[in-house]
Design an enzyme around this catalytic site. Sequence first.
Site, mmCIF file in Angstrom:
data_model
loop_
_atom_site.group_PDB
_atom_site.id
_atom_site.type_symbol
_atom_site.label_atom_id
_atom_site.label_comp_id
_atom_site.label_asym_id
_atom_site.label_seq_id
_atom_site.Cartn_x
_atom_site.Cartn_y
_atom_site.Cartn_z
ATOM 1 N N THR A 286 2.140 -9.838 15.313
ATOM 2 C CA THR A 286 2.918 -9.168 14.158
ATOM 3 C C THR A 286 2.565 -7.481 14.396
ATOM 4 O O THR A 286 2.077 -7.278 15.401
ATOM 5 C CB THR A 286 2.165 -9.456 12.751
ATOM 6 O OG1 THR A 286 1.011 -9.036 12.845
ATOM 7 C CG2 THR A 286 2.341 -10.904 12.586
ATOM 8 N N TYR B 58 -15.092 -5.882 11.774
ATOM 9 C CA TYR B 58 -14.108 -6.864 11.158
ATOM 10 C C TYR B 58 -14.556 -8.221 11.153
ATOM 11 O O TYR B 58 -14.352 -8.852 10.146
ATOM 12 C CB TYR B 58 -12.739 -6.445 12.020
ATOM 13 C CG TYR B 58 -11.647 -7.376 11.722
ATOM 14 C CD1 TYR B 58 -10.670 -7.052 10.592
ATOM 15 C CD2 TYR B 58 -11.513 -8.734 12.128
ATOM 16 C CE1 TYR B 58 -9.709 -7.723 10.494
ATOM 17 C CE2 TYR B 58 -10.413 -9.344 11.864
ATOM 18 C CZ TYR B 58 -9.428 -9.095 10.865
ATOM 19 O OH TYR B 58 -8.441 -9.700 10.601
ATOM 20 N N ASN C 138 0.883 -1.234 0.022
ATOM 21 C CA ASN C 138 0.248 -0.013 0.132
ATOM 22 C C ASN C 138 0.908 1.190 0.035
ATOM 23 O O ASN C 138 0.633 2.084 -1.059
ATOM 24 C CB ASN C 138 -0.918 -0.296 1.213
ATOM 25 C CG ASN C 138 -1.691 1.233 1.055
ATOM 26 O OD1 ASN C 138 -1.950 1.782 0.236
ATOM 27 N ND2 ASN C 138 -2.373 1.538 2.293
ATOM 28 N N ASN D 265 -5.005 -11.611 1.098
ATOM 29 C CA ASN D 265 -4.398 -11.401 2.373
ATOM 30 C C ASN D 265 -4.674 -9.674 3.029
ATOM 31 O O ASN D 265 -4.750 -9.646 4.169
ATOM 32 C CB ASN D 265 -2.829 -11.867 2.321
ATOM 33 C CG ASN D 265 -2.246 -10.936 3.473
ATOM 34 O OD1 ASN D 265 -2.343 -11.752 4.852
ATOM 35 N ND2 ASN D 265 -1.378 -9.926 3.472
ATOM 36 N N LYS E 212 -15.456 -10.659 7.905
ATOM 37 C CA LYS E 212 -14.635 -11.948 7.576
ATOM 38 C C LYS E 212 -15.435 -13.108 7.617
ATOM 39 O O LYS E 212 -15.236 -13.776 6.950
ATOM 40 C CB LYS E 212 -13.491 -12.074 8.883
ATOM 41 C CG LYS E 212 -12.455 -11.134 8.857
ATOM 42 C CD LYS E 212 -11.773 -11.016 7.454
ATOM 43 C CE LYS E 212 -10.086 -10.564 7.500
ATOM 44 N NZ LYS E 212 -9.558 -10.525 6.259
ATOM 45 N N SER F 69 -9.417 -15.099 6.856
ATOM 46 C CA SER F 69 -10.708 -14.761 7.784
ATOM 47 C C SER F 69 -9.952 -14.343 9.033
ATOM 48 O O SER F 69 -8.706 -13.936 9.193
ATOM 49 C CB SER F 69 -11.452 -15.867 8.046
ATOM 50 O OG SER F 69 -12.507 -15.506 8.737
ATOM 51 N N SER F 70 -10.641 -15.129 10.069
ATOM 52 C CA SER F 70 -9.866 -14.708 11.459
ATOM 53 C C SER F 70 -10.838 -15.648 12.676
ATOM 54 O O SER F 70 -11.895 -15.956 12.347
ATOM 55 C CB SER F 70 -10.325 -13.207 12.119
ATOM 56 O OG SER F 70 -10.160 -13.013 13.103
#
Length: 252
Positions: free
Chosen positions: A192, A157, A35, A94, A161, A143-144
């Site tokens: 992360t 969010y 980005n 992703n 997902k 996804s999550s």
Amino acid sequence: MNTKIALVTGGSRGLGKDMALSLAKKNIDVILTYNTNKSEAEAVVATIMASGQKAVALPLNMSQLETYTNFIEQVKEALQKHWNRDTLDFLINNAGIGATVPIADVTEELFDNLNNIHFKGVYFLTQKMLPYIQDNGALVFLSSGSTRSTVPGYSVYSSLKAAIENFTKYVAKEYGHRGIRANTIAPGPIETDFNGAAIRNNPQMKSFLSTLNPLGRVGNADDIGSVVAFLCTDEAKWINGQRIEVAGGMVL
């Protein structure tokens, strides 16, 4: 044997970076998007090139759907220039951002931005890319774990997902006649820089989440990339339309 090529959105850092590197280890060439940080993306490209695989970095802001047509043209140009072909084999959706916001504080602007990045954008980028996915290729969506266990502040969010998980099944159903597979992976808590490095920067949160996991830790980026790479190999040829939780058994 023809070289396989994967497009990884958000492949310059975090989970996407490890996905790109893991794909290269499977002898798969990579087009990755970034980005804002071109230098990070070019560093990933250099690492992949040093391993003997080809790689290219292209800019893409997932929130700006009006740029997708131009992005597709850049992908086509890269394919012709570096591989002398007009198709690729794998699409890894992703790219994303995090936001922990209670329902009472969610604005339409926040909702629309998250929707553009995590669902609407993924939907239409996938739609535009599918004509350029080689038959017998594969798509992987992110996804999550929060779609299965509720995390306060993740109402937008997680809902988006959940929509991705459902969309994945439709892609698998509608493109199976071309031999194209589609699967979703759902990471658990990962250390992360995602969502402002919420876990990395909060030792108490990291410790608490580690106690909830049977394996006694939170996830790392390299716990995820290898699974994505596996789903892009013939070893995974009979896995289709699935949600695969990659969370170390976080919720059992």
